[in-house]
Design an enzyme around this catalytic site. Structure first.
Site, mmCIF file in Angstrom:
data_model
loop_
_atom_site.group_PDB
_atom_site.id
_atom_site.type_symbol
_atom_site.label_atom_id
_atom_site.label_comp_id
_atom_site.label_asym_id
_atom_site.label_seq_id
_atom_site.Cartn_x
_atom_site.Cartn_y
_atom_site.Cartn_z
ATOM 1 N N GLU A 128 42.221 31.868 46.744
ATOM 2 C CA GLU A 128 41.236 32.689 46.028
ATOM 3 C C GLU A 128 39.848 32.475 46.598
ATOM 4 O O GLU A 128 39.049 33.418 46.698
ATOM 5 C CB GLU A 128 41.226 32.351 44.532
ATOM 6 C CG GLU A 128 42.486 32.755 43.769
ATOM 7 C CD GLU A 128 42.679 34.259 43.695
ATOM 8 O OE1 GLU A 128 42.512 34.949 44.713
ATOM 9 O OE2 GLU A 128 43.027 34.749 42.598
ATOM 10 N N THR A 180 35.810 42.299 44.762
ATOM 11 C CA THR A 180 35.640 41.235 43.773
ATOM 12 C C THR A 180 34.244 40.634 43.867
ATOM 13 O O THR A 180 33.593 40.385 42.852
ATOM 14 C CB THR A 180 36.694 40.137 44.000
ATOM 15 O OG1 THR A 180 37.980 40.745 43.978
ATOM 16 C CG2 THR A 180 36.639 39.083 42.912
#
Lengths: 310, 310
Positions: A128, A180
């Site tokens: 991530e 994101t």
């Protein structure tokens, strides 16, 4: 040489009022990954899906976690990962988490499971980090644990499985790009205390609703007064989708992850399908390409579907 | 003429990470109140405890709720309330809520219970408004419902009972004055998003811990990164009390309401008593008068102990 094949599920993070702390795994869609144990150090990533991959495995969401795992193992072995990605990157349903978690669970299985689920989350977080710059666990944790998971704290890591009644999930992915990192940047660094209080009332209600199987309470608590009002501006049709899906019987829902996908929870399949029809009608009228899924909460997380000794 | 006698319990509001939304009722201490139905309009309040009372019942925490109730009833009746207050005003364990909730539950009982618990909370909130200027429900709701209650939302009112395992509560009331309105004023109107996220992770963990009977999770989640760091400065010895009580085995705790009382939760009576000893030792050394209670969570709320028809 050993190889395992796994299914790694899509996940919904930032579960409405549970920004950064609550996520859930979905039964559909999922990536298929094959991981082989190599007798020499290193990580090789191959993609079957045509998406371009960083040449350096340390910059790949599946590679970075395996490099961390190998460093901790301190053995002269390596892994080859072949990814057949079904979860579109940038869709907001945990594409990077599926790669990271899938690689780690498969590799751990090949090694005879020396690492706990919590260890695996820790490794997968490096994926991530590579994908979005932030070690957020609310896709990774449900992807590995299955079900709905609370990340009470990330430092130190504290993951809590939240039982819930049967729920149907309808997801629409309008084909626009929301990065994101962009979605993070538009958030304010400070929030009003009164809004924060309303938010923690809702998250407390949502968790109580899940654990007590109280559908009405779940529905009432699916309210986000902090993140959604800002981020929803990046998603065409958001307000209409939400309002019409609730009219169609959905308990509630919101932005999946940082978007652009939108998810809705329903009590039964017929409603979830009606919600899908509603979503399709709106994006067809707007003229935006879209995918939809009607699915349930995945209770298992990453699933080993084959383990072959070659 | 009818009269009822009730016990109205002390309550802990602002349950650590549950600022403004989570409270619990205590078995000790409690006020005793006698309420009589009068055949003429009006509200008369008499105190047996020597605390000065506002002459105008509309400005009294027991009076204001009854005036609201009578307005809604629209009947030519009134109430006389005699209060034997055991919960010291300004102690931070819901003294005003006990008066307001006790008066309303007793009056409702005298009328044959025409009002629901939610109605009674709505009336009793007028007592909190009189006492602190703010209609906060996290003392009123547990006082009326018993147990641990979540106020998911106050407008519209949404109260959720949260089941919990057996817990022992130790309370220390250091005899200093912290006014609720002052304690509110020192709070910042904005909080960092990252702190708010940590707080809603904790409240989600606390609710999950209560409902799942997970003492460890309850303990880990009893953390307040927003209110306590500010308000605890008003309470001499706070940090030491908290640290030493946790060393003595308490699961955790914090400021009760807006203080100055401090409460700690323990898994068993012996630990709760050890926590009391710890609290007493600290305030004796500091040289501050104090009261302590070792008690359990009151599951019933306001209790009718006598109903006499005169």
């Amino acid at each position: 040489m050993n190889k395992v094949t796994i299914q790694s599920p899509a996940t919904v993070a930032n579960l409405v009022c549970g920004f950064d702390i609550l996520g859930m795994a979905l039964d559909q869609p999922y990536d298929i990954m094959e991981v082989r144990k190599l007798d020499k150090p290193g990580v090789i990533i191959t993609s079957l899906d045509g998406f371009p991959l960083p040449a350096d495995p340390a910059k790949n969401t599946a590679g970075a976690p395996l490099i961390e795992m190998l460093a901790e193992l301190d053995q002269p072995i390596g892994f080859e990962v072949i990814i057949n990605k079904q979860i579109k990157p940038g869709s907001g349903i945990g594409s990077s988490a599926a790669s990271a978690a899938g690689a780690v669970v498969a590799a751990n299985h090949l090694l005879g499971n020396p690492f706990s689920k919590e260890d695996m989350v820790r490794f997968a977080l490096f994926g991530e980090k590579v994908a979005s710059g932030v070690k957020h666990a609310d896709n990774i944790a449900p992807c590995i644990y299955g079900g709905i998971t609370l990340i009470r704290s990330i430092f130190p890591l504290d993951i809590v499985s939240i039982p819930a009644p049967r729920l149907y999930v309808t997801v629409v992915h309008p084909q626009i790009e929301v990065r994101t990192s962009d979605a993070r940047q538009i958030l304010r660094k400070q929030v009003l205390l009164k809004d924060a209080i309303r938010q923690w009332g809702n998250i407390a209600g949502l968790v109580a609703g899940f654990v007590k199987n109280d559908y009405d309470l779940i529905g009432r608590s699916l309210e986000d007064v902090i993140i959604e009002p800002v981020r929803s501006m990046l998603i065409p049709g958001f307000d209409e989708v939400k309002a019409k899906c609730k009219e169609a019987g959905a308990l509630g829902g919101g932005i999946s992850g940082s978007g652009p996908s939108i998810f809705m929870l329903s009590k039964d399949l017929a409603t979830a399908q009606q919600v899908e029809t509603t979503m399709k009608a709106i994006y067809t009228r707007i003229g935006l390409d879209h995918h939809t899924y009607v699915t349930t909460i995945n209770q298992q997380g990453v699933k080993i579907i084959e383990h072959a000794i070659l």
